[in-house]
Design an enzyme around this catalytic site. Structure first.
Site, PDB file in Angstrom:
ATOM      1  N   HIS A 205      -9.813  -1.501 -21.883  1.00 19.18           N
ATOM      2  CA  HIS A 205      -9.789  -0.110 -21.428  1.00 19.18           C
ATOM      3  C   HIS A 205     -11.141   0.330 -20.875  1.00 19.18           C
ATOM      4  O   HIS A 205     -11.671   1.385 -21.231  1.00 19.18           O
ATOM      5  CB  HIS A 205      -9.336   0.818 -22.552  1.00 19.18           C
TER       6      HIS A 205
ATOM      7  N   LYS B  48      -3.983   5.979  23.595  1.00 18.99           N
ATOM      8  CA  LYS B  48      -3.724   7.373  23.963  1.00 18.99           C
ATOM      9  C   LYS B  48      -2.459   7.483  24.813  1.00 18.99           C
ATOM     10  O   LYS B  48      -1.674   8.422  24.645  1.00 18.99           O
ATOM     11  CB  LYS B  48      -4.925   7.931  24.738  1.00 18.99           C
TER      12      LYS B  48
END
Length: 531
Positions: free
Chosen positions: A295, A137
């Protein structure tokens, strides 16, 4: 007065080198607690224990060590504000400019087979995340190191800027710190959620919609924390950028796979590999099995006495589609199988192990990606798909196939051999895009109809692919038959037994047709749509 650096780490890799540089080169006073202080003192480094600096002892067996105003005031002070400067002076607090913290190994603890809830709770770090968040922070004034992997870059930054760090660098450290605590909290939340909610999700019966929402073991909020990004050449198509992320802090699944040879994996490789893994997982504890995927759909699946025979059968099932395919095996790659794998162009091969002597054989196909993934059986417990403005999460379709629960609905009863074949074709069918039809015989796929808009269309494709081999074969359908046309089409092609979920309002029509034509038909009671 020397500047202060606070060090409190669980993972002590690189700690002494970093601490020695801070102390001897950049003249920092080191503050530390617990085992970290002991390690620094053992290395003959000048260190002040946190308890000596704060004047407050460690209490509750070490649960409270760094939670003190002299620590957090020194971290959180905004040095550009006169009122903060005054608070520091009034309370004899010195600013802390560097914080080096990493956390108790929570994920490593819960990964142990004998871990108890009490053990897990004691490995939930409190002071560490608080230090990290406070430092992140206040990155305007504090550099926070939350991983040993950052030490080298940090020391290089100090060297490049005469012992200082740039705001940009501290901001990057802060971002990494918040990501670290987020991952840590998520691991804890997921673990505790599993402890408090253990009831499995009931399965649906056929296609009938439940009158009430199913009880879910998913938490009230769902977060996917991904890290360790690996940029890929592109996504499904060359114009789509793509990145492969690891879920969680510990590599598992494909992140834990070993690439023995070949190029880096592509986006489509990974999709097909996962499809192949899901199918081979059905047969992980079975006889040797080979799966070939193209696929995202299987084009060949077979079981045989040896893994080489299984692969050859799977390849012969659709040799045209197998070109450029993905192969998954549930046994180690041996020399005979390796020779077969090099006879055609394949994208990837994955197996739980690889006999060392096959390296020279597989090496002849330098572009063939060969992977070892020791655990092919276990995948994600949930599936996730994104939609506009949100995502869909469901439990993975891992319902165990249990023929003992099936309902035989025709007059003709299946033989034991037919029942085993139906189980095989049903296991394959659940991994084919819906509408899905699979035709198999002798534990080998003959024809697969995938992704059609109507079920009869999928059936015709599967029958055409199987050709004359449909005589005496078995068929599976991932959804029920709304009409009897699929049954009649299958019977005309020589199919002798069918597995389907059941649950249609016109089930009686399909059963009647099967009885007229002398077919066996079973209802599995479980639907397996795959979109």
């Amino acid at each position: 007065m020397k500047p202060l650096a606070l060090l409190s780490v669980s993972d002590k890799a690189g700690l002494l080198e970093l601490a020695r540089e801070l102390s001897t080169v950049y003249n920092y006073q080191l503050i530390s607690s617990g085992g970290t202080a002991k390690a620094l003192k053992a290395a003959e480094l000048d260190v002040t224990k946190v308890s000596d600096y704060t004047g407050a002892p460690e209490i509750l067996g070490g649960r409270v060590k760094t939670l003190h105003p002299r620590i957090h005031g020194g971290i959180l002070a905004r040095l550009e504000l006169p009122e903060h400067q005054q608070d520091l002076e009034d309370n004899a607090i010195q600013p802390i400019r560097i914080v080096v913290v990493n956390l108790y190994p929570f994920e490593a603890t819960i990964a142990k087979s004998d871990v108890t809830l009490a053990d897990a709770i004691e490995n939930i770090d409190i002071g560490g995340p608080t230090l990290i968040r406070a430092s992140a922070k206040n990155y305007q004034h504090v550099a926070v190191l939350s991983s040993p992997s950052q030490y080298a870059d940090f020391l290089a930054e100090l060297q490049a800027h005469d012992g200082a760090t740039t705001l940009e660098f501290r901001q990057k450290l802060a971002i990494a710190a918040f990501q670290h605590t987020q991952a840590y909290d998520l691991a804890i939340a997921n673990y505790l959620n599993q402890q408090t909610i253990s009831a499995p999700i009931p399965s649906t019966v056929a296609d009938a919609e439940p009158s009430e929402p199913l009880t879910s073991n998913l938490s009230s909020s769902y977060t996917l924390l991904c890290n360790n990004p690996k940029p890929l050449r592109y996504g499904e198509n060359p114009h789509q950028p793509a990145t492969w992320y690891q879920v969680g802090a510990t590599p598992k699944g494909w992140s834990a796979a070993q690439l023995l040879q070949g190029k880096e994996l592509s986006y489509n490789n990974l999709l097909d590999l996962e499809s192949a893994r899901r199918i081979i997982a059905e047969f992980a504890d079975d006889l040797p099995c080979a799966v070939i995927v193209k696929h995202n759909n299987p084009c060949g699946v077979a079981i045989a006495p040896t893994i080489a025979e299984a692969y050859q059968k799977a390849f012969d099932a659709d040799s045209t589609s197998a070109f450029g395919g993905i192969v998954a095996l549930n046994r180690a790659i041996d020399e005979e199988t390796a020779k077969l794998l090099t006879k055609t162009f394949l994208e990837c091969v994955v197996a739980p192990a690889c006999v060392p002597s096959v390296a020279a054989i597989l090496g002849k196909k330098q572009n063939l990606r060969v992977l070892v993934l020791s655990d092919l059986k276990h995948g994600s417990a949930e599936t996730v798909k994104t939609i506009a403005g949100g995502m869909l999460v469901q439990r993975a379709d891992d319902e165990a196939v249990n023929p003992e629960k099936w309902q035989i609905v025709t007059q003709k009863q299946p033989t034991p051999a037919q029942l085993k074949e139906l189980a095989f074709t049903w296991k394959v069918c659940r991994h084919v895009k819906s509408n899905a039809i699979t035709i198999t015989k002798n534990f080998t796929t003959l024809g697969i109809g995938a992704g059609q808009m109507n079920r009869v269309g999928s059936t015709k494709i599967a029958i055409e692919q199987a050709g004359e081999n449909t005589q005496g074969a078995c068929l599976a359908s991932d959804g029920f038959f709304p009409f009897d046309d699929t049954v009649r089409t299958a019977a005309a092609a020589g199919i002798v037994a069918i597995a389907q979920p059941g649950g249609s309002l016109r089930d009686a029509d399909s059963i009647k047709a099967a009885d007229e034509l002398g077919l066996v038909m079973v209802f599995t009671g479980v639907r397996h749509f795959l979109h």
